[in-house]
Design an enzyme around this catalytic site. Structure first.
Site, PDB file in Angstrom:
ATOM      1  CB  ALA A 140      20.069  -0.764   8.112  1.00  0.00           C
ATOM      2  CG  ASP A 183      24.291   0.604   8.847  1.00  0.00           C
ATOM      3  OD1 ASP A 183      25.738   0.370   9.125  1.00  0.00           O
ATOM      4  OD2 ASP A 183      24.011   1.934   9.211  1.00  0.00           O
TER       5      ASP A 183
END
Length: 452
Positions: free
Chosen positions: A142, A185
């Site tokens: 992420a 995330d």
């Protein structure tokens, strides 16, 4: 913004042309974890470590992505693909360059969503470097996506607010990379605030605010250095099982799970009602049996395998109890800040909730590991006199990092205690762990920097 641009090959960028730089931190999942795809409340801590992306537009007709970390992982350090790849329905790099799919996917999603005309992408050169542990369960993917997306937006004049940035990055991972992650995330990496827990209700992505830690309370992560992947079979099976359980529960109690957006979320099931219904959800159910009786399980990112048996009851149970634990944890933080006299007992209770979450990962979801279990056990053995309040596995589980809640008032030498835990872990496993500490702002706050 710190600039490790000197780590790029000296001839990678063309001199005299602007380079757009973006930074995105890793994150420590304190509570909530894999309940994000079930509408849970997640409490997330943005770490000090980060991924840095540097992008320069070009007109050579290619997207070239270079990594300063890939070779140390045994991967190809560079991928060069025609810019026209953003028109394709999907693209997969060779196995040793799959890391670059996260960056190429960001270009593709921006084009698909109409944020940029694909014809305008005539070429680009991107260099990425990260000190977020890769496969450490602290959002290395992420942080890469969000930093890459922000750098691309800076170079092509695209303005995205934080939530939209996170949504598009999740799409890149789900649709392009093929990993069935929730949005926890990307939201934390984009919208995190230094020294505060992001309070995120994943229905689907509502930021409820930020929680400060009571005075003297700190968070650490110890990376077991056992690689974790949200694209792994165990994570996908647990997620699939949860959605199967949700589908079965829908037959037992229609509208029980409905959120304000009209969708159904397991996290909305009160734990006391679940206890009266849980026997109606099979402990195990074969994929073929489920498909024949219930049909679609309602998840676009996993597939029910007719040849596999799923623990639908326990997979559904985890997000139900996780939601309860997360709300209680957040309240305990608030009460401890307002009532300093009761701080110690309240934070001990918060630590115990983390331990409960850890064991739920293992026993309900099958996402534990011997190494992370050992780290949690070692933290508990040091106990309250050493300031160890609680510990749990983070993110998608199956290895990765353990989050530790600690009290510096009880132990001013917390770093030394972490060192003892890590040394014992090293002696018993032969694996070198890594300490993660500190915090930093998310990408929405740091934006894009132009380097000439």
């Amino acid at each position: 913004m710190p600039i490790p641009l000197d780590k790029a090959p000296s001839d990678f960028f063309r001199p005299g042309q602007p380079i757009h730089a973006a930074r995105a931190p890793g994150r420590l999942d304190v509570m909530g974890g894999i309940s994000d795809y079930s509408g849970g409340l997640c409490l997330e801590w943005p770490l000090a470590c980060a991924t840095y992306c540097y992008l320069q537009k070009s007109d050579d007709g290619f997207i070239t992505v270079c990594s300063g970390n890939a070779e140390s992982e045994g991967w190809a350090p560079q991928l060069r693909v025609p810019a026209t790849v953003v028109h394709e329905a999907s693209f997969k790099a060779s196995d040793n360059a799959r890391w670059a799919d996260y960056a190429v996917g960001c270009f593709a999603v921006l084009a698909r969503s109409g944020k940029v005309d694909a014809g305008q992408i005539s070429g680009a050169r991107m260099f990425v470097w990260s000190d977020v542990p890769l496969g450490g369960g602290v959002s290395s993917s992420a942080s890469f996506e969000v930093a890459a997306m922000q750098a691309i937006c800076g170079a092509f004049g695209i303005v995205l607010e934080g939530v939209e940035l996170a949504r598009l990055c999740q799409r890149a991972e789900n649709e392009w990379v093929g990993a069935p992650c929730g949005i926890m995330d990307q939201m934390t990496v984009a919208l995190g605030r230094k020294g505060q827990l992001l309070r995120l209700l994943c229905q689907p992505d509502l930021v409820q605010g930020y929680e400060e830690l009571p005075e003297g309370i700190e968070l650490f992560g110890i990376n077991s250095n056992v690689k974790h992947s949200v694209g792994g079979a165990a994570y996908g099976k647990a997620r699939c099982g949860a959605f199967m359980g949700r589908r079965i529960l829908h037959e037992l109690a229609p509208r029980l799970m409905q959120g304000s957006d009209g969708k159904e979320y397991l996290a909305n099931v009160p734990s006391d009602i679940w206890r009266s219904l849980r026997e109606g959800v099979p402990e195990e159910i074969g994929g073929r049996e489920f498909l024949d009786f219930y049909g679609d399980h309602g998840d676009d990112h996993t597939t029910v395998d007719p040849q596999v048996s799923y623990r639908a009851r326990l997979a559904a149970e985890h997000p139900i109890y996780a939601a309860d634990r997360s709300f209680r944890f957040a309240r305990l933080l608030q009460y401890a800040r307002m009532n300093p006299g009761a701080r110690d007992s309240l934070m001990e209770a918060a630590g115990e909730l983390m331990v409960q979450s850890h064991f739920s990962y293992d026993h309900r979801c099958g996402l534990g590991s011997a190494e992370t279990d050992l780290l949690v056990r070692l933290a508990r053995e040091h106990g309250l006199p050493a300031g160890m309040l609680g510990a749990k596995i983070t993110g998608g589980g199956s290895g990765g990092t353990v989050a530790i809640l600690a009290d510096r008032r009880r132990n001013p030498r917390l770093e030394a205690t972490m060192g003892y835990i890590m040394e014992t872990y090293r002696d018993r496993t032969g694996i070198d762990p890594t300490l993660l500490s500190g915090s930093s702002n998310g990408t929405a706050a740091t934006g894009t920097e132009i380097i000439n």
